[in-house]
Design an enzyme around this catalytic site. Structure first.
Site, PDB file in Angstrom:
ATOM      1  N   ASN A   1      85.595  91.641  35.551  1.00 51.49           N
ATOM      2  CA  ASN A   1      87.020  91.898  35.811  1.00 51.49           C
ATOM      3  C   ASN A   1      87.298  91.715  37.289  1.00 51.49           C
ATOM      4  O   ASN A   1      86.405  91.894  38.120  1.00 51.49           O
ATOM      5  CB  ASN A   1      87.339  93.349  35.406  1.00 51.49           C
ATOM      6  CG  ASN A   1      88.792  93.735  35.668  1.00 51.49           C
ATOM      7  OD1 ASN A   1      89.709  92.978  35.324  1.00 51.49           O
ATOM      8  ND2 ASN A   1      89.015  94.879  36.284  1.00 51.49           N
TER       9      ASN A   1
ATOM     10  N   HIS B   1      89.923  93.149  40.281  1.00 51.80           N
ATOM     11  CA  HIS B   1      90.897  94.194  40.600  1.00 51.80           C
ATOM     12  C   HIS B   1      91.318  94.031  42.062  1.00 51.80           C
ATOM     13  O   HIS B   1      90.469  93.796  42.927  1.00 51.80           O
ATOM     14  CB  HIS B   1      90.294  95.586  40.366  1.00 51.80           C
ATOM     15  CG  HIS B   1      91.280  96.669  40.649  1.00 51.80           C
ATOM     16  ND1 HIS B   1      92.359  96.929  39.824  1.00 51.80           N
ATOM     17  CD2 HIS B   1      91.390  97.526  41.692  1.00 51.80           C
ATOM     18  CE1 HIS B   1      93.073  97.910  40.350  1.00 51.80           C
ATOM     19  NE2 HIS B   1      92.510  98.288  41.479  1.00 51.80           N
TER      20      HIS B   1
ATOM     21  N   SER C   1      88.073  92.998  44.323  1.00 51.70           N
ATOM     22  CA  SER C   1      86.693  93.194  43.861  1.00 51.70           C
ATOM     23  C   SER C   1      86.522  92.553  42.491  1.00 51.70           C
ATOM     24  O   SER C   1      87.410  92.654  41.650  1.00 51.70           O
ATOM     25  CB  SER C   1      86.372  94.691  43.715  1.00 51.70           C
ATOM     26  OG  SER C   1      86.652  95.392  44.908  1.00 51.70           O
TER      27      SER C   1
ATOM     28  N   ASP D   1      88.645  99.849  35.884  1.00 54.67           N
ATOM     29  CA  ASP D   1      88.444  99.292  37.226  1.00 54.67           C
ATOM     30  C   ASP D   1      87.205  99.890  37.911  1.00 54.67           C
ATOM     31  O   ASP D   1      87.183 100.040  39.141  1.00 54.67           O
ATOM     32  CB  ASP D   1      89.693  99.487  38.106  1.00 54.67           C
ATOM     33  CG  ASP D   1      90.910  98.768  37.535  1.00 54.67           C
ATOM     34  OD1 ASP D   1      90.733  97.703  36.919  1.00 54.67           O
ATOM     35  OD2 ASP D   1      92.026  99.275  37.705  1.00 54.67           O
TER      36      ASP D   1
HETATM   37  C1  GAR Z   1      95.814  90.229  39.807  1.00 57.38           C
HETATM   38  O1  GAR Z   1      96.202  90.652  41.090  1.00 57.38           O
HETATM   39  C2  GAR Z   1      94.640  91.046  39.301  1.00 57.38           C
HETATM   40  O2  GAR Z   1      93.726  91.374  40.309  1.00 57.38           O
HETATM   41  C3  GAR Z   1      95.342  92.275  38.766  1.00 57.38           C
HETATM   42  O3  GAR Z   1      96.468  91.756  38.098  1.00 57.38           O
HETATM   43  C4  GAR Z   1      96.896  90.577  38.772  1.00 57.38           C
HETATM   44  C5  GAR Z   1      97.048  89.476  37.747  1.00 57.38           C
HETATM   45  O4  GAR Z   1      97.616  88.332  38.331  1.00 57.38           O
HETATM   46  N1  GAR Z   1      94.496  93.051  37.906  1.00 57.38           N
HETATM   47  C6  GAR Z   1      94.510  94.378  37.854  1.00 57.38           C
HETATM   48  O5  GAR Z   1      95.279  95.065  38.490  1.00 57.38           O
HETATM   49  C7  GAR Z   1      93.455  94.991  36.933  1.00 57.38           C
HETATM   50  N2  GAR Z   1      93.439  96.406  37.054  1.00 57.38           N
HETATM   51  P1  GAR Z   1      97.431  86.926  37.660  1.00 57.38           P
HETATM   52  O6  GAR Z   1      97.921  87.061  36.221  1.00 57.38           O
HETATM   53  O7  GAR Z   1      98.314  86.009  38.462  1.00 57.38           O
HETATM   54  O8  GAR Z   1      95.985  86.561  37.742  1.00 57.38           O
END
Ligand code: GAR
Length: 212
Positions: free
Chosen positions: A109, A111, A138, A147
């Site tokens: 994953n 985060h 991360s 997370d």
């Molecule tokens: C990203 O910033 C990712 O790190 C976050 O959601 C966004 C998705 O953007 N994930 C989390 O917060 C997980 N807890 P994307 O759809 O443009 O990749």
């Protein structure tokens, strides 16, 4: 050598998915993206998958009356596609310990924080409120806690005077798009492995710590 069949799970726009698709477009990249699954109908990332010629599936979690039923369908879809590795890329659905167990050491994953700080949602606003001067992203093996789980790689960016959550999110996203392909490369090539709950990095592997 055969490339590792990799599925990407999304819920939204899929910019990290795009970074993974772009990296995997190179035949020498050790992971091949074989399918993209969204739990939200119409997620922007589905069109990115189709444009790359990758199977794009929707499994709407709202169509299932229990979390386990949704996850059984998800597991079946992943198995049908022959997925060996799963990347969560903005997949905003908590997974049960049972599902996590089934993919232990084979699910990663991203985060947008320097874990273990600022897990969960509103990450960037909470980083601003805490007054930290560095933040980042991360990539970690998924464990039952949200997370959390052993960190494979991190990238850091400065928090600048005048930043709001949107400006900070955009800066962190630039590091996410470099970090995630690099960490997937390490996991798919076997350079980064989960052993007894810890990440073991092969001798000679490049450091997956980035400063932008
Ligand atoms: C990203 O910033 C990712 O790190 C976050 O959601 C966004 C998705 O953007 N994930 C989390 O917060 C997980 N807890 P994307 O759809 O443009 O990749």
């Amino acid at each position: 050598m055969a490339r590792v069949r990799t599925a990407v799970l999304i819920s939204g726009r899929g910019s990290n998915l795009q970074a993974l698709l772009d990296a995997a477009a190179d035949a020498s990249f050790p992971a091949e993206i074989v399918c993209v699954i969204s739990n939200r109908p119409g997620a922007g990332g589905l069109a990115r998958a189709e444009a790359a010629g990758v199977a794009a599936l929707t499994l709407d979690h709202k169509a299932y009356n229990a979390r386990e039923a949704f996850e059984d369908a998800l597991h079946a879809a992943l198995t049908d596609q022959g997925a060996e590795l799963v990347c969560l890329a903005g997949f905003m659905r908590l997974l049960t310990p049972g599902f996590v167990q089934r993919w232990q050491g084979r699910m990663i994953n991203i985060h947008p924080s320097l874990l273990p700080s600022f897990k969960g949602v509103d990450t960037h606003q909470r980083a601003l409120d805490a007054g930290v001067k560095l933040t980042g992203a991360s990539v970690h093996f998924v464990s039952a806690e949200m997370d959390a789980g052993p960190v494979i790689g991190q990238g850091a960016v400065p928090v600048l005077p005048g930043d709001d959550a949107a400006a900070l999110a955009a800066r962190v996203l630039t590091v996410e798009h470099k970090l995630y392909p690099e960490c997937l490369r390490q996991v798919a090539s076997g350079q980064a492995r989960l052993v007894d709950g810890r990440v073991v990095i092969a001798r000679g592997a490049p450091a997956s710590a980035m400063l932008l």
